[in-house]
Design an enzyme around this catalytic site. Structure first.
Site, PDB file in Angstrom:
ATOM      1  N   TYR I  23       0.789  -1.220   0.000  1.00 60.12           N
ATOM      2  CA  TYR I  23       0.000   0.000   0.000  1.00 60.12           C
ATOM      3  C   TYR I  23       0.828   1.281   0.000  1.00 60.12           C
ATOM      4  O   TYR I  23       0.269   2.370  -0.050  1.00 60.12           O
ATOM      5  CB  TYR I  23      -0.945  -0.010   1.209  1.00 60.12           C
ATOM      6  CG  TYR I  23      -1.935  -1.140   1.186  1.00 60.12           C
ATOM      7  CD1 TYR I  23      -3.047  -1.113   0.339  1.00 60.12           C
ATOM      8  CD2 TYR I  23      -1.767  -2.269   1.984  1.00 60.12           C
ATOM      9  CE1 TYR I  23      -3.961  -2.150   0.304  1.00 60.12           C
ATOM     10  CE2 TYR I  23      -2.679  -3.319   1.962  1.00 60.12           C
ATOM     11  CZ  TYR I  23      -3.767  -3.258   1.122  1.00 60.12           C
ATOM     12  OH  TYR I  23      -4.669  -4.293   1.083  1.00 60.12           O
ATOM     13  N   HIS I 100      -8.607   1.998  -6.089  1.00 60.98           N
ATOM     14  CA  HIS I 100      -7.785   1.121  -5.245  1.00 60.98           C
ATOM     15  C   HIS I 100      -6.330   1.553  -5.366  1.00 60.98           C
ATOM     16  O   HIS I 100      -5.871   1.856  -6.472  1.00 60.98           O
ATOM     17  CB  HIS I 100      -7.902  -0.345  -5.686  1.00 60.98           C
ATOM     18  CG  HIS I 100      -9.290  -0.848  -5.601  1.00 60.98           C
ATOM     19  ND1 HIS I 100      -9.874  -1.230  -4.424  1.00 60.98           N
ATOM     20  CD2 HIS I 100     -10.241  -1.016  -6.565  1.00 60.98           C
ATOM     21  CE1 HIS I 100     -11.121  -1.609  -4.650  1.00 60.98           C
ATOM     22  NE2 HIS I 100     -11.376  -1.488  -5.943  1.00 60.98           N
TER      23      HIS I 100
END
Lengths: 146, 146, 146, 146, 146, 146, 146, 146, 146, 146, 146, 146
Positions: I23, I100
């Site tokens: 991430y 995302h």
């Protein structure tokens, strides 16, 4: 006057005798009487057909096109196998309610797909013999409200 | 006296004529004679029905409830498609044996699922016309032993 | 003289002790005696093998090639998992009958696929200990008729 | 006195506003009023909960264990995803009816599996806002008849 | 005295040598010693078997029927392929615990189905060599509490 | 001092009341007491959270990042449906053990997939209320050994 | 003279009335007339059967064995469900052409599998009422060329 | 000197006798001779094992860890079923080549998944008895080049 | 003035701390600042919500119906499990963009199905923290162009 | 004047030479001649293209947009793999007929899905080289009738 | 003289440059040289084609019909997607060997299905650049032995 | 200077003409102009290729290896079918962004799998012609930030 066809598929003539732990002890005659009582109260006219022959059920549904305003159908085992009955119900273009005595979602996997449900107005299952009356009342409510 | 219903499904009236490389050259009459001979020897009573109509087969199975002690059934193509016939066999709650002339496990994928097997007493397949006699003898053995 | 190999797979030595609600209370000895009696009557010669070892069963089947005319096999749990046993049965090119005491179609999903059925002559299941005798008789009928 | 919990899941507070071509133009308030009217007529007591929070719905179902005789539930999107709600309904061991306004069998594939149906008493779908009343009446019929 | 069979399947004799990044560096001997220490403390008797031969493991499980109160089993690769071992464990009807050194849910898809789990008392995996001791302690707790 | 978070998911507050044939009669309080006793003996500190709200469980797991060395989690029905809880457990990067009271491999198909297992250290199931203690002991063994 | 059986399955008697946006407005009578005209021009003899009863269609196909040289069949809903009809067509061993008015590949998934296609000579679909004539002409071309 | 283990699985001792239309008429002895000839030419040492027993093959593979530089394996039917053999091959961490006489992609679906291929160095199939020699030569090329 | 709701689902409050190899190291605060900067430049108004509670996110989306012109949503783990959130987004009938940080197509299979995508205006993934800004700019372009 | 494009996909230039037991002995030239004869009789204009290059076929279909009224296409192996060809046929928005020489439903599973069928007007297969003429005639009938 | 076509599919011209951890550092030129050397030794004639265009590869295979005795093919990415290439290889009816540098069974799932394998003579994979030579030698052995 | 290749796959030359309800009315020329404008502003150099030929696209991607820093690709129908294009994009090892005009998740099931996504840097879809610009900007942001 609202006219309704009630269709009972294969083996429903055995109700009361057949696997009572699944289907209960009420007979088809008793169910039919309760439906006639409901229709009497609500001012509807019923015709009732039971057959173990898919072809006769298809014939009966086709004929309903000329006189009925809606159909209540428990197609028994044909629920899961008969495209012909589905096509007849689509062909007559009447609102119909699919009913089952047992809760089909508790049973064998093959009973959890119905060829009728996605062309039905609505579905009622699991209330035993009461499923018919619940379905008939619901159908009459919708037909009258249209 | 033990009473047995023998059920022949669709196209079994064509035996001897139909695809003999799969089904052999023995006719249905010859099979029925061999079954009657077995039942005569073992002191059983047979009634035999053949039909291409699922509805008639369901009717016949339902009636067996009042007189038969067991059923031998070769449902032909309905083996793989008829929940109605399965439900009739469950409804009458008689022990029944499912037979097939051919070894269905050597054939098309769709012939390898039967709607009858999991509610049958037993299954016999692959012995050609002898499958019927083998199944009848097995059924009588079990019924008599109960 | 017709020579037959009878093959009992893993855990069949436990018959009578093991899960009697599924497999019954008859022991393997009693089954073997009933098969020897059948073969005596019909003038056949039996050799019987039981093992929990797949390899020994494969060996036994391979050897049968030199002396046997057919095989009756209940491969137990190997039915569903052993390509090696299937290949041995194909390799010896003898007619064989697959038998099961229980009706495997009533049981767990993994028991409903057999690696043997589609190379077998025929299949018999569900008749309890009688499945063996029924299968042996059927096999003898077919071998003798060839 | 029969006590019933009515459970409305996520987004049902948007009824009347939300996708009226699927869900109709009746608001949740109007549905609740019609249910209270039914319960008044039949001498039942209703408590009604709506939440977009799965946890609050689980809490409400758990509490029903101490005061309710049955549950009517439209779990909205949680129908297809919530094992927690299913487990709560199983845990309190009360008869419950699953209802849907739309005929879920006409819709996306993911809406055709419900985590509630196989532990429900019965299922009603497709009658629009009337599904609730039909389900409540059916539940009361069954509870009173027990 | 509580008697426990410990079953080590194929390739577990290679522990310490084999893929240590998956299975760790502890040898089977060291594991067995730790299990004997636990059983000494808890007053249980262990017999330990390791084999690469499914048949020998089936034999060992069958024999346990006469002397053991429970089984701890790590069937190695047979976990995912052996119905025969499953059937042996069912046949002896003893409570057993399935253990794995590695967390099988982190590994190949075929390792995520076990033929033993649904007939086991319980399952322990992922704790490395400690899985055995954890499983043995849990099994003893349950057996003693019965 | 080793600090451990114990997470109980939805409906575990119903333990003892809920489906005792599956989950047993031990209450959550009794389980928590047994865990506190274990941690006292082993010199660990426990914090315990139970909630029917996925969001609260996610919050609790996130917070554990600042004080805990490991987690014992029984996520109840969220085990099979919550990617959010999985992601929280991955995000905090603490070793955790997944426990279940029942043997989930004996139950419905949907309970046999867990979103937690493949990111867990280990899994324990089937030992009833003892699964928690077994899992906690195993987790402490591993944490202390690192 | 070339003799051809034309088989119309369930609900095709409703053509022109039934879902005209899918099946068009031409009636079965008009289709039959166009087929008779084609057969007149090409010097063939037609017999035409329509039934909603699978059994009657199987009977008709079986009889064709004694007089026909080929079959044109639109089995309607039975296309997707009838192994019995498939078996009858295989049993009589006549070349047959499967026709559909609509392009079945544009429709529901269940209409995209036919039990007839893989035993047919050829398949024609999507040309509306013209599919019949196209199929009949094609069948005659092939039969005459043999 | 390069040392190679050659592993022949179940039923390969039947080569030449077994289904020659699939496996050809060359015997295992002849294959082994051709492999010894290749190894003689290339200065390698072969040890050859054939067994119908999975356990013996696992034992043989494990032992190879102490003396061999590579393995040629045709696991026969175990190719498709044996995780134990796969694990043994992984455990010894030697480069190995998987060979098949027949082209497995032309055969039954179950023969098209191998538990060995994804841990093998390479795969050779379809060249009849020559597959072994081709595989051995390839393995030697790679080992020598490392 | 264009009003936009930005929705951050569960665990996104952990950005920068959580699995930075997937991430990245940018925090949610930094992302929010970059979005506010974009909206300032383009003359839009943002409201931002983050929660680990599905119910709060559903509430926030429902409220947006009264003031927002579009939504940017990263639902985190709920992307793959929440029909309730999907239904809320459909119910408010605002154009929304699904974003995302990671390229979900490189990750676990269960992350490759989103319950939001087929009701979204568009989807952006794989650009790390920039995915949000890219999505917001795209949404503004489309809203302004309508 | 009606203008028709005829598209022959990969390997159809091999007709007559290629696997004549499947595709017959008629060459592509002979087929084209028969199509030109049909178009001459019916007053249509044909352009014919054959290529083994998907890109050239896509180009040809795109160009047809400016001059053709319909398309007859046998895409050969591209039938089952080419979304690009499907998209070209959709893009030009001309009615087209898909033809196959063989009955694809008798062949490998992968040949039973076509990327063209559900955007075609109609499908014809199994009539050998006659399939083209049958399809062309059908297409002309429909185009002229519009 | 034996004539062989060698076919290199898309991206194989990148060998040596492309993902060397998968495909190695040997270039296509070097592979071709090694193949020419093998063919020189064995008295065979090679023609070699590489293309990124499926159509050109189909053309080349079709032409081989007039001069070649066999084909060695590494179709690259077309292995998994090209029915056209498969059909060309079937159409020319020459024995061919499918080769892959990498062990495709270790890679993405979509690389584990080949449209060529079940019509090939044999398959070789996993030996890096040596796969070509191994395959060519094997093909020559078989062709010469015929 | 940053160099970018823009790849347009089959049928994108039809933009503006083709199914405008899906793809909009903007032509490819207009899209290219907007991309050139973006690249002018950001100081990047574009080369643009459109082809209906997979082989030409593979060639173009391979060449990009020598001059480009990144790729924007809309592969049209090849997105779902071309392993060759995927392999080319992997082979050149440049960051690339996959774009689609339509929201592919709203369309046919086969359009929801892309062979490119899991090797792409990122994916953008659903913004109509703007998807290209959004993707190009995102790619430039990432390349410049590296």
């Amino acid at each position: 006057m609202t006219n309704i066809l009630v269709v009972h598929g294969p083996n429903l003539n055995m109700l009361g005798l057949r696997e009572p732990e699944i289907y209960g002890r009420t007979t088809l005659d008793e169910i039919n009487k309760s439906l006639l009582e409901i229709s009497r109260i609500r001012g509807a006219e019923l015709r009732i057909v039971q057959s173990n022959h898919e072809g006769l059920l298809v014939d009966a549904v086709q004929e309903a096109r000329t006189w009925a305003h809606g159909i209540v159908v428990n197609a028994g085992g044909l629920t899961h196998t008969s495209v012909a009955l589905r096509d007849a119900l689509s062909a007559v273009a009447l609102p119909f309610v699919e009913v089952h005595l047992s809760n089909i979602f508790k049973r064998e996997a093959f009973r959890q797909h119905s060829f009728l449900s996605d062309v039905a107005l609505g579905v009622v299952c699991g209330f035993g013999w009461r499923s018919y009356g619940i379905g008939l009342n619901g159908l009459l409510d919708v037909i009258i409200s249209i």
